[in-house]
Motif scaffolding. Structure first.
Motif, PDB file in Angstrom:
ATOM      1  N   ALA A   1      19.949 108.219  80.145  1.00  0.00           N
ATOM      2  CA  ALA A   1      20.798 108.372  81.327  1.00  0.00           C
ATOM      3  C   ALA A   1      22.258 108.026  81.078  1.00  0.00           C
ATOM      4  CB  ALA A   1      20.258 107.513  82.475  1.00  0.00           C
ATOM      5  N   ASN A   2      22.600 107.391  79.946  1.00  0.00           N
ATOM      6  CA  ASN A   2      24.000 107.097  79.650  1.00  0.00           C
ATOM      7  C   ASN A   2      24.176 106.961  78.144  1.00  0.00           C
ATOM      8  OD1 ASN A   2      24.086 104.093  78.775  1.00  0.00           O
ATOM      9  ND2 ASN A   2      22.860 104.040  80.677  1.00  0.00           N
ATOM     10  N   GLU A   3      25.436 107.089  77.705  1.00  0.00           N
ATOM     11  CA  GLU A   3      25.753 106.966  76.279  1.00  0.00           C
ATOM     12  C   GLU A   3      26.698 105.807  76.011  1.00  0.00           C
ATOM     13  OE1 GLU A   3      27.286 110.812  75.274  1.00  0.00           O
ATOM     14  OE2 GLU A   3      25.285 111.639  74.879  1.00  0.00           O
ATOM     15  N   SER A   4      26.799 104.922  77.010  1.00  0.00           N
ATOM     16  CA  SER A   4      27.743 103.799  76.884  1.00  0.00           C
ATOM     17  C   SER A   4      27.123 102.619  76.143  1.00  0.00           C
ATOM     18  CB  SER A   4      28.187 103.345  78.270  1.00  0.00           C
ATOM     19  OG  SER A   4      27.078 102.809  78.983  1.00  0.00           O
ATOM     20  N   GLY A   5      25.835 102.696  75.917  1.00  0.00           N
ATOM     21  CA  GLY A   5      25.155 101.564  75.311  1.00  0.00           C
ATOM     22  C   GLY A   5      24.551 100.629  76.326  1.00  0.00           C
ATOM     23  N   ALA A   6      24.768 100.886  77.633  1.00  0.00           N
ATOM     24  CA  ALA A   6      24.162 100.052  78.676  1.00  0.00           C
ATOM     25  C   ALA A   6      22.645 100.146  78.577  1.00  0.00           C
ATOM     26  CB  ALA A   6      24.638 100.482  80.053  1.00  0.00           C
ATOM     27  N   PRO A   7      21.934  99.037  78.630  1.00  0.00           N
ATOM     28  CA  PRO A   7      20.479  99.064  78.449  1.00  0.00           C
ATOM     29  C   PRO A   7      19.713  99.563  79.671  1.00  0.00           C
ATOM     30  CG  PRO A   7      21.227  96.826  78.846  1.00  0.00           C
ATOM     31  CD  PRO A   7      22.461  97.668  78.752  1.00  0.00           C
ATOM     32  N   VAL A   8      20.402  99.711  80.799  1.00  0.00           N
ATOM     33  CA  VAL A   8      19.730 100.142  82.031  1.00  0.00           C
ATOM     34  C   VAL A   8      20.602 101.152  82.758  1.00  0.00           C
ATOM     35  CG1 VAL A   8      18.337  98.050  82.394  1.00  0.00           C
ATOM     36  CG2 VAL A   8      20.708  98.131  83.230  1.00  0.00           C
TER      37      VAL A   8
ATOM     38  N   LEU B   1      25.350  90.072  81.536  1.00  0.00           N
ATOM     39  CA  LEU B   1      25.964  90.891  80.505  1.00  0.00           C
ATOM     40  C   LEU B   1      24.954  91.899  79.972  1.00  0.00           C
ATOM     41  CD1 LEU B   1      27.829  88.062  78.552  1.00  0.00           C
ATOM     42  CD2 LEU B   1      28.907  89.827  79.977  1.00  0.00           C
ATOM     43  N   PRO B   2      25.419  93.058  79.504  1.00  0.00           N
ATOM     44  CA  PRO B   2      24.481  94.033  78.923  1.00  0.00           C
ATOM     45  C   PRO B   2      23.612  93.423  77.830  1.00  0.00           C
ATOM     46  CG  PRO B   2      26.612  95.060  79.269  1.00  0.00           C
ATOM     47  CD  PRO B   2      26.790  93.605  79.575  1.00  0.00           C
ATOM     48  N   ASP B   3      24.187  92.560  76.992  1.00  0.00           N
ATOM     49  CA  ASP B   3      23.391  91.942  75.932  1.00  0.00           C
ATOM     50  C   ASP B   3      22.295  91.045  76.501  1.00  0.00           C
ATOM     51  OD1 ASP B   3      24.831  93.230  74.014  1.00  0.00           O
ATOM     52  OD2 ASP B   3      26.120  91.506  73.517  1.00  0.00           O
ATOM     53  N   GLU B   4      22.605  90.366  77.612  1.00  0.00           N
ATOM     54  CA  GLU B   4      21.599  89.498  78.233  1.00  0.00           C
ATOM     55  C   GLU B   4      20.427  90.324  78.776  1.00  0.00           C
ATOM     56  OE1 GLU B   4      24.151  85.712  79.884  1.00  0.00           O
ATOM     57  OE2 GLU B   4      24.301  87.592  80.993  1.00  0.00           O
ATOM     58  N   ILE B   5      20.749  91.499  79.343  1.00  0.00           N
ATOM     59  CA  ILE B   5      19.687  92.371  79.835  1.00  0.00           C
ATOM     60  C   ILE B   5      18.870  92.925  78.666  1.00  0.00           C
ATOM     61  CG2 ILE B   5      19.212  94.541  81.033  1.00  0.00           C
ATOM     62  CD1 ILE B   5      21.494  93.962  82.889  1.00  0.00           C
ATOM     63  N   SER B   6      19.555  93.255  77.575  1.00  0.00           N
ATOM     64  CA  SER B   6      18.832  93.734  76.386  1.00  0.00           C
ATOM     65  C   SER B   6      17.847  92.686  75.901  1.00  0.00           C
ATOM     66  CB  SER B   6      19.818  94.093  75.279  1.00  0.00           C
ATOM     67  OG  SER B   6      20.637  95.185  75.657  1.00  0.00           O
ATOM     68  N   GLN B   7      18.247  91.419  75.966  1.00  0.00           N
ATOM     69  CA  GLN B   7      17.341  90.349  75.552  1.00  0.00           C
ATOM     70  C   GLN B   7      16.134  90.255  76.490  1.00  0.00           C
ATOM     71  OE1 GLN B   7      19.604  86.702  75.219  1.00  0.00           O
ATOM     72  NE2 GLN B   7      21.078  87.621  73.779  1.00  0.00           N
TER      73      GLN B   7
ATOM     74  N   LEU C   1      14.783  92.677  77.946  1.00  0.00           N
ATOM     75  CA  LEU C   1      13.934  93.847  77.741  1.00  0.00           C
ATOM     76  C   LEU C   1      13.371  93.940  76.328  1.00  0.00           C
ATOM     77  CD1 LEU C   1      16.071  96.511  79.665  1.00  0.00           C
ATOM     78  CD2 LEU C   1      14.047  95.278  80.467  1.00  0.00           C
ATOM     79  N   ALA C   2      13.631  92.932  75.513  1.00  0.00           N
ATOM     80  CA  ALA C   2      13.083  92.939  74.154  1.00  0.00           C
ATOM     81  C   ALA C   2      11.553  92.961  74.212  1.00  0.00           C
ATOM     82  CB  ALA C   2      13.585  91.712  73.394  1.00  0.00           C
TER      83      ALA C   2
ATOM     84  N   ARG D   1       6.629  91.473  82.780  1.00  0.00           N
ATOM     85  CA  ARG D   1       5.538  91.981  81.951  1.00  0.00           C
ATOM     86  C   ARG D   1       4.184  91.407  82.351  1.00  0.00           C
ATOM     87  NH1 ARG D   1       7.399  94.768  77.477  1.00  0.00           N
ATOM     88  NH2 ARG D   1       9.599  94.367  76.925  1.00  0.00           N
ATOM     89  N   SER D   2       4.178  90.184  82.857  1.00  0.00           N
ATOM     90  CA  SER D   2       2.905  89.573  83.241  1.00  0.00           C
ATOM     91  C   SER D   2       2.290  90.261  84.452  1.00  0.00           C
ATOM     92  CB  SER D   2       3.096  88.078  83.536  1.00  0.00           C
ATOM     93  OG  SER D   2       4.076  87.891  84.537  1.00  0.00           O
ATOM     94  N   ILE D   3       3.106  91.023  85.208  1.00  0.00           N
ATOM     95  CA  ILE D   3       2.568  91.817  86.312  1.00  0.00           C
ATOM     96  C   ILE D   3       1.981  93.116  85.779  1.00  0.00           C
ATOM     97  CG2 ILE D   3       3.175  93.136  88.382  1.00  0.00           C
ATOM     98  CD1 ILE D   3       5.233  90.993  89.010  1.00  0.00           C
TER      99      ILE D   3
END
Length: 675
Positions: A344-351, A443-449, A451-452, A360-362
């Motif tokens: 959905a984007n090419e900016s590198g945003a993880p979402v 931050l985008p990096d925090e969201i990436s973490q 979603l690891a 994940r536990s759900i």
């Protein structure tokens, strides 16, 4: 107005009865399964071979296997009844003849009953006459063939579809009938395969169809709602035709875009926005196709015609559990999970805008990761800021909690910020309550973490833009809300049981086999004043069964306090109508008795009287008796949302049961002694 007058007024005055019993002779397929009969017939022909040879000149050219597969030979042999030795003829045709004779007797009585109602009757076997598509009512045999097998049912469907062709916008009424015990199991498949609306379709065994006033009551109910049913049928057909026409116009338009056009879109627009070409064109083409659908004159006219339906006179649903409105809600507010496979984007945003991060536990109960985190987080940062590389430095999310989608947890109250349904990859249904006080910026990096693969969250779903905008506006300001299509009411299946109080004060169960089989559906929504309300809706079979059971109740078997109410219940002409439309029921969280009322309008004023009681999810049935007598209730309907509740009703029903009188005998209801 009599049923005959109503049918004439609705122009329902012709019927086609399609049944293989009308065939002049059986076909090979009707007999092919009986190996022993065929083997003995061929072996015992003897001197009768001359008769068979004369009736079927190719007799000597075909072997036994070819003969048993020949419709012409079977018809020739069948026509020799009275000429062939009786024991030889019966060897092959006796079983078929017994079934056909029984069916012919039923068909004669059906024809007579229809003619008495002023209906002109046309009959057909497996070969339908040229004018077979003209009658306004079709009685179709489930199995066109004596074998009563799946190919026989498919043949019946083929005949019916041929008769319906060209009449999709104004289809005939269809009554499916059979003497097979597979009728109940096959009715949903038959309805869907024949593309029939429930309001124009009924199913009866041949025995039940002519029992009592069933035929008249069925035709009356179908005729009463025939005008509105045709409007719905026209709407569905308009969508069918309109989608095909809109898709063709849509495809003609996008075919004009060539490779150079796609390149220019990318170069002069998307490079700046940071959105991939595939994701962008999916969004654009969705809207272009919607525009073409909205421009289809037939679809728009059919939609406008829906406004003429009188929703105060609607019938009960015919097939239990056929309405799954939550599924429509889910599809209308969530993108298909496959859509997430397109970047959905090419900016590198993880979402992306509308992405929902679920714990994940759900998704996987085996995972304990993030047990103390929010159940869900929704991305509310504008899509353009996420797509551009120099856009949002931090991403805004709102937290929410998930709950099982059950009658006790679901609410229609508009003040709550919620997503009414989410379907997990496991197919489990839940809903989300969003917390406008729990807003997070990461931050985008925090969201990436987050979603690891070994971390707390994943993104399995994405909401549609319109619903995300509504959540975003509710978060920012109630004054800036975006108006959307009202959410459909939630539907929840319930078990249904009925009880009375006997002369000795013992609670007695009323035997309702159809109710035990079909149960009912509770619609949870809101009334015209936006107050929460719940409506119990029953199928035709359950409504008819309950009305019959009430009519057969003997007041002498009821407690003295309940007898006056029983008289009012039996005398109420409006109760049957109210029952068909649906009756008010308690909320799933309330187990108190609620009055079951008959309502009507008299001299412009709304009138009502209590004729029974209704209770939902009582912790036990012990308190019902006292409350029922205190409020002089003759009948109580007990609803349960759980299998445990249904089991509780069944346990009590085993102790004391009121059974309806048999067709052969008693006219009142018998009270069985306590076990």
């Amino acid at each position: 107005m009599s049923v005959k007058e109503l049918l004439a007024q609705r122009n329902l005055t012709s019927a086609l009865i399609v049944d293989d019993a009308y065939d002049a002779a059986p076909r090979a397929e009707d007999l092919v399964a009986d190996d022993d009969a065929w083997a003995n017939f061929i072996a015992d022909i003897g001197d009768d071979a001359a008769l068979l040879r004369e009736a079927f000149p190719k007799f000597d050219e075909l072997d036994a296997t070819a003969l048993r597969r020949s419709d012409e030979f079977v018809a020739a042999a069948y026509g020799l009844k009275g000429k062939l030795r009786e024991e030889l003829w019966k060897l092959l045709f006796d079983a078929y003849e017994q079934g056909a004779t029984s069916d012919r007797g039923f068909l004669t009585r059906l024809e007579d009953a229809l003619k008495a109602l002023g209906v002109e009757v046309l009959t057909a076997g497996r070969t339908v006459p040229e004018n077979g598509s003209q009658p306004s009512i079709i009685f179709a045999d489930l199995f066109l063939g004596a074998a009563q097998s799946d190919p026989d049912m498919e043949r019946s469907l083929e005949r019916l579809n041929a008769l319906m062709r060209g009449r999709e916008a104004n289809p005939p009424l269809v009554i499916l009938m059979s003497r097979s015990n597979l009728l109940e199991d096959k009715k949903v498949h038959f309805r869907d395969s024949a593309k029939l609306l429930g309001a124009m379709f009924r199913v009866y065994s041949k025995l039940a169809l002519l029992e009592g006033a069933t035929l008249e009551r069925t035709l009356e109910r179908l005729a009463l709602h025939h005008i509105d049913a045709k409007i719905v049928a026209g709407f569905v057909h308009a969508w069918d035709a309109g989608l095909k026409a809109a898709a063709e116009r849509f495809l003609n338009g996008i075919r004009r875009l060539d490779l150079s056009d796609y390149s220019q879109i990318r170069q002069v627009l998307l490079n700046f926005d940071g959105q991939p070409l595939g994701s962008y064109l999916l969004d654009v083409f969705d809207r272009v196709l919607q525009h073409e659908i909205e421009g289809d004159a037939m679809t728009i006219a059919a939609a406008a015609a829906l406004n003429r339906i009188d929703t105060e006179l609607y019938p009960p649903p015919y097939i239990a559990g056929s309405a799954d409105l939550q599924d429509l809600v889910y599809r209308s507010i969530w993108q298909h999970p496959k859509r997430l496979e397109v970047e959905a984007n090419e900016s590198g945003a993880p979402v992306s805008f509308g992405d929902v991060l679920l714990r994940r536990s759900i998704l996987d109960p085996q995972s304990a990761a993030g047990a103390l985190e929010a159940d869900a987080l929704i991305v509310l940062t504008p899509a353009c800021d996420l797509a551009r590389g120099n856009g949002a430095k931090r991403i805004m999310l709102m937290a929410g909690s998930l709950a099982d989608l059950t009658p006790k947890t679901w609410t229609y109250k508009g003040a709550m910020v919620k997503t009414p349904i989410v379907v997990l990859p496991s197919k489990k249904r839940m809903w989300i309550q969003w917390d406008v006080k729990d807003v997070r910026t990461l931050l985008p990096d925090e969201i990436s973490q987050l979603l690891a693969p070994d971390s707390s969250y994943s993104v399995p779903l994405r909401l549609r833009e319109s619903h995300v905008l509504e959540l975003q506006q509710k978060l920012l300001s109630d004054m800036g809300r975006v108006g959307l299509v009202t959410q459909m009411p939630a539907t929840f299946p319930v078990s249904v049981a009925a009880f009375t109080v006997g002369t000795d004060g013992v609670l007695q169960s009323v035997a309702l086999p159809a109710a035990e089989r079909d149960g009912g559906v509770c619609f949870s929504g809101r009334d015209s004043d936006s107050n929460p309300m719940t409506r119990l809706v029953l199928t035709d079979d359950v409504v008819d069964e309950l009305l019959t059971a009430i009519s057969r109740l003997d007041e002498n078997t009821l407690h003295t306090k309940a007898r006056d109410t029983l008289k009012k219940l039996k005398a109420s002409a409006s109760f049957a109508i109210n029952l068909q439309r649906g009756v008010d029921a308690p909320d799933a969280n309330k187990s108190n008795l609620q009055q079951l009322k008959a309502r009507w309008v008299e001299d412009g004023k709304s009138m009502s009287e209590t004729v029974g009681m209704i209770v939902r999810n009582p912790p036990s049935l012990e308190d019902i008796k006292g409350n029922l007598l205190n409020q002089y209730g003759a009948l109580v309907l007990v609803l349960h949302d759980s299998e445990q509740g249904a089991a509780l009703v069944s346990a009590l029903a085993e102790e004391s049961t009121i059974e309806t009188a048999s067709a052969a005998g008693e006219g009142a209801m018998d009270v069985l002694p306590e076990s």
